[in-house]
Design a protein around this motif. Structure first.
Motif, short mmCIF file in Angstrom:
data_model
loop_
_atom_site.label_atom_id
_atom_site.label_comp_id
_atom_site.label_asym_id
_atom_site.label_seq_id
_atom_site.Cartn_x
_atom_site.Cartn_y
_atom_site.Cartn_z
N UNK A 56 -2.35 3.08 6.67
CA UNK A 56 -2.21 2.02 6.01
C UNK A 56 -0.62 1.46 5.80
N UNK A 57 0.19 2.55 5.30
CA UNK A 57 1.59 2.29 4.90
C UNK A 57 2.43 1.76 6.03
N UNK A 58 2.31 2.35 7.21
CA UNK A 58 3.23 2.13 8.28
C UNK A 58 2.37 0.71 9.03
N UNK A 62 6.77 1.47 -9.07
CA UNK A 62 6.88 2.09 -10.18
C UNK A 62 6.42 3.28 -10.23
N UNK A 63 6.93 4.08 -11.01
CA UNK A 63 6.64 5.45 -11.11
C UNK A 63 5.43 5.55 -12.29
N UNK A 64 4.14 5.66 -11.91
CA UNK A 64 3.23 6.06 -12.85
C UNK A 64 2.77 7.23 -12.94
N UNK A 83 4.65 8.84 5.83
CA UNK A 83 4.50 7.63 5.20
C UNK A 83 4.15 8.28 3.62
N UNK A 84 3.19 8.97 3.39
CA UNK A 84 2.86 9.24 1.90
C UNK A 84 4.08 9.85 1.23
N UNK A 92 1.42 3.19 -4.92
CA UNK A 92 2.53 4.21 -5.13
C UNK A 92 2.06 5.33 -5.94
N UNK A 93 1.19 4.96 -7.02
CA UNK A 93 0.32 6.19 -7.89
C UNK A 93 -0.69 6.68 -6.86
N UNK A 94 -1.29 6.07 -5.96
CA UNK A 94 -2.31 6.86 -5.18
C UNK A 94 -1.40 7.95 -4.21
#
Length: 538
Positions: free
Chosen positions: A381-383, A34-36, A24-25, A236-238
């Protein structure tokens, strides 16, 4: 080919399930809106990385000094109180790091009792009159982490020293080496693989910590994941920081695996039996050194908590405390039941289907324990966000949990996070016990007409029940004191003992956290003593 898939597909699916957080990560990193990463790399990421490296390196150094010195003195020398030290030396391990940080900050900060006493004794009026080291600093964090985590190195080093052959040490004395030279030239090099394993475990625990570094405002990679995700509202940044942290973790795991292979080559089954009697100044030094570690890492914090508890016992809300205990027990027993059950199934499958494919995939179960709690929370959390609407509908339609569907969904995600992170503990323990039992016994039992269930209950269980109990106790304690996953994944208004301690400490009410903190510590004492006893008897 059909037989290959029939044997390996079920195990592959289970391994894939336990790899969901990592998958998932990785998915989130490449699918982020957004690619930060460039912005993070130019601003906060170098600070996270630098602090993490300095923290891990400093804790590893002091844990090495404390752990190896204590293990060598207790193993090779005889002095008063040694028998007590054998089982009490690892007791600081029972204290979660964040509780130690809260207690010592309260003791040593400017308004605390230590500095107040110094000012009163010397009649000093302000901070400009004297110098006192800042407890909330990187050096303070390194020292406090070392006091809690050195038992990792102590236990591994003591086991290695106990397994060294007496004949090698006697030969070094015949060649003219004194005790100190024997330690540096013989014992320490032989124990190096085990000690390095302990140091790597210390470094992984330091990297994964959240509560202690957050309290000291030390920006590490683990805390960075939390800040970027929840404070900057950028998942996304995390995930990008989490993926880098996973790379560091996997590098440490690879090094640890390499050292374990070296460890098998270096160890000898003969044990050290002859010890030297210490007298005079050396005896006093040995007693003071070892008991100082226990006093600073266990006795002083325990006495402080007991003092706070006595001061607060009239105002404690028993219903609230019972609710915290009930929630923590529910989560811990659920995690223990599921991890032990999953571990038995996995270990049984590996035992009866030995091939390279399954051996390779079985190593995946050892990875999750090294993943920091904040990163595991993201991976869960993502899934769960993806299936959130479906799970709510399912609970409302089929299980009639319409008013509490969100609570049950959050609890399920939290319990799964515990299971995925801590499953490696019973897997490793049960698998080690299984390896001590020849598969010929299984074949003989089958020839006698016993079913697989009968083989397990009559043959395997009596042999592995000690390993199951030890692993279950460790999982129970780890779940009880786990903070970041509970903090992130718990339902609203659902407090555990760990989150309660965290909440009180963050509000500068450390005294009110005494009862839940004491309960966490007392629960952790028994597994710590059992681990020390098992190593001494091995």
């Amino acid at each position: 080919m059909a037989k290959f898939f029939k044997i390996n597909l079920p195990f592959s699916l289970v391994s894939l399930f336990f790899s969901i957080p990592i998958i998932a990560i990785v998915f989130m990193v490449f699918e982020a809106e957004e690619n930060i990463w460039p912005h993070l790399f130019q601003t906060v990421f170098p600070i996270y990385l630098k602090n993490s490296i300095f923290l891990m390196g400093g804790v590893a150094f002091f844990a090495f000094v404390f752990g190896v010195s204590s293990a060598w003195i207790i193993t090779r020398y005889d002095f008063p109180t040694k028998k007590t030290l054998v089982w009490t030396a690892p007791l600081p391990f029972a204290f979660p790091a964040y509780i130690i940080f809260y207690i010592y900050t309260d003791l040593l900060e400017y308004s605390g009792p230590v500095q107040s006493f110094i000012r009163h004794f010397f009649n000093w009026q302000s901070p400009s009159d004297y110098w006192f080291p800042e407890i909330r600093s990187l050096l303070g964090a390194i020292i406090l982490f070392s006091l809690v985590l050195y038992p990792y190195v102590y236990l591994m080093a003591r086991k290695a020293f106990l397994e060294q052959a007496q004949s090698i040490l006697e030969a070094s004395e015949i060649l003219g080496l004194n005790r100190l030279q024997t330690f540096y030239r013989i014992s320490l090099p032989l124990a190096r693989p085990s000690i390095v394993v302990g140091i790597i475990l210390v470094m992984m625990e330091t990297l994964s910590d959240f509560g202690a570094v957050e309290f000291f405002s030390i920006s590490t990679l683990s805390l960075g994941v939390y800040n970027v995700w929840l404070n900057m509202n950028n998942l996304g940044g995390a995930a990008q920081i989490a993926l880098f942290t996973l790379g560091v973790v996997f590098l440490l795991i690879a090094l640890e695996r390499f050292q374990r292979k070296q460890q098998k080559q270096m160890q000898n089954e003969n044990s050290v039996k002859r010890v030297s009697r210490l007298r005079g100044f050396k005896m006093i030094l040995a007693i003071v050194f070892n008991w100082s570690l226990i006093a600073l890492g266990f006795v002083v914090p325990l006495l402080v908590l007991l003092k706070y508890a006595l001061a607060q016992y009239r105002s404690v809300q028993l219903n609230d405390l019972f609710s915290l205990m009930q929630n923590s027990f529910f989560l811990s027993t659920s995690a223990v039941s599921l991890t032990v059950l999953a571990s038995l199934l996995v270990c049984y499958y590996v035992r009866f289907h030995q091939n390279v494919f399954i051996k390779t995939f079985s190593r995946l179960f050892y990875l999750n324990y090294a993943i920091p709690g904040t990163i595991m929370a993201i991976g869960i959390m993502i899934p769960f966000n993806f299936f959130y609407d479906w799970s709510i509908d399912f609970l409302e339609k089929y299980l009639f949990f319409s008013s509490q569907a969100f609570i049950y969904t959050s609890l399920i995600s939290l319990i799964l996070a515990y299971v995925m992170r801590f499953v490696s503990i019973p897997v490793g323990s049960i698998d080690s016990s299984f390896k001590k039992t020849s598969t010929n016994l299984d074949a003989s039992a089958s020839l006698l007409g016993l079913s697989n269930f009968a083989i397990f209950t009559k043959l395997h269980y009596p042999l592995i029940k000690k390993a199951i109990l030890t692993a279950a106790l460790i999982v129970f304690v780890d779940t009880m004191k786990e903070l970041p996953m509970a903090l992130i994944l718990r339902p609203f208004n659902f407090e555990t003992l760990a989150t309660s301690v965290y909440s009180f400490a963050n509000n500068e009410l450390i005294e009110k956290s005494a009862f839940p903190a004491l309960f966490i510590v007392f629960v952790g004492i028994l597994p710590t003593i059992l681990l020390s006893r098992n190593i001494s008897e091995s």
